[in-house]
Write a protein that holds these residues in place. Sequence first.
Motif, PDB file in Angstrom:
ATOM      1  N   GLY A   1      -3.691   6.843   0.432  1.00 29.54           N
ATOM      2  CA  GLY A   1      -2.773   5.826  -0.079  1.00 29.54           C
ATOM      3  C   GLY A   1      -3.363   4.442   0.043  1.00 29.54           C
ATOM      4  O   GLY A   1      -4.261   4.188   0.848  1.00 29.54           O
ATOM      5  N   ILE A   2      -2.868   3.550  -0.807  1.00 31.58           N
ATOM      6  CA  ILE A   2      -3.316   2.166  -0.772  1.00 31.58           C
ATOM      7  C   ILE A   2      -2.126   1.287  -1.119  1.00 31.58           C
ATOM      8  O   ILE A   2      -1.282   1.655  -1.930  1.00 31.58           O
ATOM      9  N   VAL A   3      -2.030   0.145  -0.467  1.00 35.62           N
ATOM     10  CA  VAL A   3      -0.948  -0.798  -0.717  1.00 35.62           C
ATOM     11  C   VAL A   3      -1.568  -2.101  -1.203  1.00 35.62           C
ATOM     12  O   VAL A   3      -2.498  -2.617  -0.587  1.00 35.62           O
ATOM     13  N   ILE A   4      -1.038  -2.600  -2.306  1.00 30.82           N
ATOM     14  CA  ILE A   4      -1.479  -3.881  -2.845  1.00 30.82           C
ATOM     15  C   ILE A   4      -0.265  -4.792  -2.841  1.00 30.82           C
ATOM     16  O   ILE A   4       0.786  -4.442  -3.386  1.00 30.82           O
ATOM     17  N   ALA A   5      -0.375  -5.937  -2.206  1.00 31.77           N
ATOM     18  CA  ALA A   5       0.751  -6.864  -2.110  1.00 31.77           C
ATOM     19  C   ALA A   5       0.294  -8.257  -2.508  1.00 31.77           C
ATOM     20  O   ALA A   5      -0.845  -8.651  -2.251  1.00 31.77           O
ATOM     21  N   GLY A   6       1.189  -8.971  -3.153  1.00 28.61           N
ATOM     22  CA  GLY A   6       0.857 -10.337  -3.534  1.00 28.61           C
ATOM     23  C   GLY A   6       2.083 -11.077  -4.024  1.00 28.61           C
ATOM     24  O   GLY A   6       3.089 -10.482  -4.398  1.00 28.61           O
TER      25      GLY A   6
END
Length: 121
Positions: A35-40
């Motif tokens: 899994g990978i989380v991208i936040a911005g």
Amino acid sequence: MTVQPSVVQNSGQVLPAGHEPANLGDILERVLDRGIVIAGDIRVSLLDIELLTLKLRLVIASVDTARQIGIDWWEHDPWLSSRARPPVEPGPRDPEQVEAERRPRVARRAARREEWDEFDG
């Protein structure tokens, strides 16, 4: 005695021994497995006055990985899962039965309306 080479040459690239180049399939498998989380955040301001803020959160994972971390909203969304939809009644309903079910609701609304009229008046 076998000696391990210190570098491996593969398609013109020289890499340290033990490291093989990762292809797109390997990278995708690793990302979906872990899994990978991208936040911005995106902020639009004019003269130091914030007009708009968009908070972006993106999780990329396999279904199994998502379930392990507690994400399973697609199973409960009626637009995405037939199991989340209420069962459909077979055939058309009897109009007299529909009317009989509707009468008590209408009577309750009328009674509430009368109570409000008395309260206001």
